[in-house]
Scaffold this motif. Structure first.
Motif, short mmCIF file in Angstrom:
data_model
loop_
_atom_site.label_atom_id
_atom_site.label_comp_id
_atom_site.label_asym_id
_atom_site.label_seq_id
_atom_site.Cartn_x
_atom_site.Cartn_y
_atom_site.Cartn_z
N ARG A 116 0.83 -1.21 0.00
CA ARG A 116 0.00 0.00 0.00
C ARG A 116 0.86 1.25 0.00
O ARG A 116 0.63 2.20 -0.72
N PHE A 117 1.92 1.23 0.82
CA PHE A 117 2.84 2.36 0.88
C PHE A 117 3.51 2.58 -0.47
O PHE A 117 3.57 3.70 -0.98
N MET A 118 4.01 1.50 -1.07
CA MET A 118 4.69 1.61 -2.36
C MET A 118 3.73 2.05 -3.47
O MET A 118 4.08 2.88 -4.30
N ALA A 119 2.54 1.48 -3.49
CA ALA A 119 1.55 1.85 -4.51
C ALA A 119 1.24 3.35 -4.42
O ALA A 119 1.22 4.04 -5.45
N ASN A 120 1.03 3.85 -3.22
CA ASN A 120 0.75 5.28 -3.05
C ASN A 120 1.94 6.13 -3.47
O ASN A 120 1.77 7.16 -4.12
N MET A 121 3.13 5.70 -3.11
CA MET A 121 4.33 6.46 -3.44
C MET A 121 4.51 6.57 -4.97
O MET A 121 4.98 7.58 -5.46
N PHE A 122 4.09 5.53 -5.70
CA PHE A 122 4.25 5.54 -7.15
C PHE A 122 2.98 5.95 -7.90
O PHE A 122 2.88 5.76 -9.11
N GLY A 123 1.99 6.48 -7.19
CA GLY A 123 0.82 7.07 -7.85
C GLY A 123 -0.36 6.16 -8.09
O GLY A 123 -1.20 6.46 -8.93
N PHE A 124 -0.46 5.05 -7.35
CA PHE A 124 -1.60 4.13 -7.49
C PHE A 124 -2.29 4.02 -6.12
O PHE A 124 -2.07 3.07 -5.38
#
Length: 105
Positions: free
Chosen positions: A68-76
């Motif tokens: 979730r953290f990575m998805a948000n960081m990359f715009g998803f």
């Protein structure tokens, strides 16, 4: 259809080469590391259209706090669970973002 909630009226499996049909803003996503990670692990991406005509771009993956953290960081920022993404542990589905309509003509 990877979802059974009726929110999306159409879905297509796509590949990074299909970004040639997207507007320039979305074309830059073909270099997005989160998107590429999902593509290499699952062999596809998802293009979907909502009933209101809005398009989404989905990256297959699983739901947990780190992803979730990575998805948000990359715009998803959004996640939609799908029974078609099977994971040994956890919930599989698509991380997605809203995009402009691609031009397939």
């Amino acid at each position: 259809m990877p979802f059974d909630d009726g929110e999306l009226t159409q879905c297509w499996k796509i590949h990074p080469k299909d970004f040639a049909y997207f507007q320039q803003r979305e074309c830059s996503l073909r270099n997005n590391r989160f998107l590429l990670h999902g593509y290499y692990n699952f062999g596809h991406l998802l293009l979907g259209q909502k009933a209101n005509g809005q398009y989404i771009l989905g990256v297959p993956g699983g739901y947990d706090q780190q992803e979730r953290f990575m998805a948000n960081m990359f715009g998803f920022p959004y996640f939609k669970e799908s029974s078609q993404i099977e994971l040994p542990k956890g919930r599989g589905g698509y991380w997605y973002r809203l995009i402009n309509a691609p031009n397939f003509h």
